[in-house]
Design an enzyme around this catalytic site. Structure first.
Site, PDB file in Angstrom:
ATOM      1  CB  SER A  72      44.647  52.002  18.638  1.00 49.55           C
ATOM      2  OG  SER A  72      44.327  53.329  18.974  1.00 49.55           O
ATOM      3  CE  LYS A 110      42.717  48.719  20.668  1.00 45.12           C
ATOM      4  NZ  LYS A 110      42.065  49.341  19.486  1.00 45.12           N
ATOM      5  CB  SER A 153      40.326  52.122  20.503  1.00 44.24           C
ATOM      6  OG  SER A 153      41.715  52.235  20.343  1.00 44.24           O
ATOM      7  CE  LYS A 169      43.871  53.028  22.978  1.00 42.53           C
ATOM      8  NZ  LYS A 169      44.120  53.718  21.704  1.00 42.53           N
TER       9      LYS A 169
END
Length: 431
Positions: free
Chosen positions: A68, A253, A132, A71
């Site tokens: 993730s 993140k 997320s 992202k």
């Protein structure tokens, strides 16, 4: 009695020496613990968040699963689309059947989305950035590019534009394509997953913070209160109020899949100094935070800004020849200072080197005219340079005055003088 005192003194002295050895050993261990920061991660990197200066790296150029953390690229493209007016924060996004089914898929990070219901771009962005949310991420990709297939093309194009080198994006979320209910982007494999090197992950984070600093307004939120009535904690457990809280952390993140392991791109700021760290493929959620903590502790405790080149620095070659001028040469010096984040004693490992554009100038010469650069060359061991190139380690080399062109009469007599000087040299050569 004298013999007893001597024995006592000897015993005390032996004890003191023993105690000193123990303390020295403890201190050595503490110092080693502070300076030995090799993280339990497949790859890692540490940057100065303001300049992009690389402070530490381990296996930083190997492409690994990013999960993730991919992202961050989706965030970049969404924020870019907002800035360019192609979409807006209050724009409604209707949830289609695929997005709805993906939001209900077991084992995936998601907020509750309702098929046929409209959510704003801002709601979906917050779901993506804080919790997320994978279905929310795909919905944003479709809003920006029409389809996730086209969005993935934009992700790879933007990566090339930003100067990333070791990467491949196959979807907008960071999931394995096998988790996308059979609707993975065209041109990608059923079991493919996004990959980036630690260096590219850090560069993406750096550019995201530089170009869109407002990303932290959302990334720093510890809990998402969503319209489904639930409260979702940020997966960045180092934010305030969460279990691995760390002073100054306000992003960025996390990511985890079976392929990628556990990774974390963190950023923290204290007293105006920001750092960015990346750890990739750690063994657990806890380890990605403990290893990040070690990197940030090292950064905040070991580095300080130091001037490595003063403004007006005069190099060993302090002048340059001027042809056809009233003066035969002109003084040169650096314009501007250079500051770097360094550990104690590291400044001596940076040496100034003069790089001239030309070996001489031709009059007239103006004051402040650039004739080259002074470049700092690193002579030590370990990391050096900047995440986006080393051009920040140079300053212009400029003239320290002006030289007018000599008149024709002076130039004529110079020419005559040069002729006879050359002739005399030839005659001497005969003998």
């Amino acid at each position: 009695m004298k013999q007893y005192k001597m024995i006592s003194f000897t015993a005390i002295l032996s004890f003191v020496l023993f105690l000193g050895a123990v303390v020295s050993s403890i201190n050595s261990t503490v110092i080693a613990a502070e300076t030995d920061i090799t993280p339990n991660a497949e790859a890692a990197i540490l940057l100065d968040g303001e300049t992009g200066q690389v402070l530490y790296e381990k296996n930083a150029d190997t492409a690994l699963g990013v999960a993730s953390m991919a992202k961050m690229m989706t965030e970049y493209l969404v924020l870019e689309a907002i800035e360019e007016g192609r979409i807006s924060w209050d724009q409604d996004v209707l949830i289609n059947e695929y997005i709805y089914n993906l939001s209900r898929a077991p084992g995936l990070s998601n907020v509750g989305l309702t098929q046929g219901e409209a959510y704003t771009v801002e709601e979906l962005y917050r779901a993506m950035a804080i919790f997320s949310g994978n279905a929310a991420t795909v919905a944003l990709a479709e809003v920006v590019a029409g389809t996730e297939t086209e969005f993935v093309k934009q992700m790879n194009d933007k990566a090339a534009e930003l100067g990333l080198e070791d990467y491949k994006f196959v979807n907008s979320t960071g999931l394995n394509n096998s988790s996308l209910l059979g609707q993975y982007p065209e041109g990608t494999g059923e079991n493919e997953e996004n990959v980036m090197s630690a260096r590219d992950t850090a560069k993406l984070a750096y550019r995201l913070l530089q170009d869109y600093p407002e990303v932290l307004d959302t990334a720093s939120v510890s809990r998402l209160e969503f319209r489904d009535g639930r409260s979702y904690p940020n997966f960045n457990w180092m934010l305030p109020g969460l279990i691995y809280e760390y002073e100054g952390v306000d992003g960025l993140k996390t990511g985890s899949t079976e392929f990628a392991g556990y990774g974390f791109t963190a950023t923290a700021e204290r007293d105006g100094q920001r750092f960015i760290s990346v750890v990739m493929k750690t063994a657990s959620q806890e380890e990605r935070f403990s290893e990040t903590r070690a990197l940030l502790n090292y950064a905040f405790s070991s580095y300080s800004e130091q001037e490595v080149l003063e403004d007006g620095f005069v190099p060993e070659q302090d002048s340059i020849t001027v042809e056809k001028g009233k003066e035969a040469e002109i003084a040169i010096a650096g314009e501007g200072s250079l500051n770097l984040l360094l550990e104690s004693g590291e400044a001596e490992n940076y040496k100034p080197v003069v790089v001239l554009d030309e070996e001489s100038l031709t009059a007239p010469v103006e004051a402040g005219q650039q004739v080259g650069t002074i470049e700092l060359q690193y002579t030590g061991e370990g990391s050096s340079g900047f995440i986006d190139g080393d051009d920040k380690m140079t300053v212009p080399l400029v003239t320290q005055g002006s030289v007018e062109k000599a008149n024709w009469f002076v130039l004529m007599f110079r020419g005559i003088g040069d002729f006879f000087a050359g002739l005399w040299g030839t005659v001497i050569g005969w003998f």
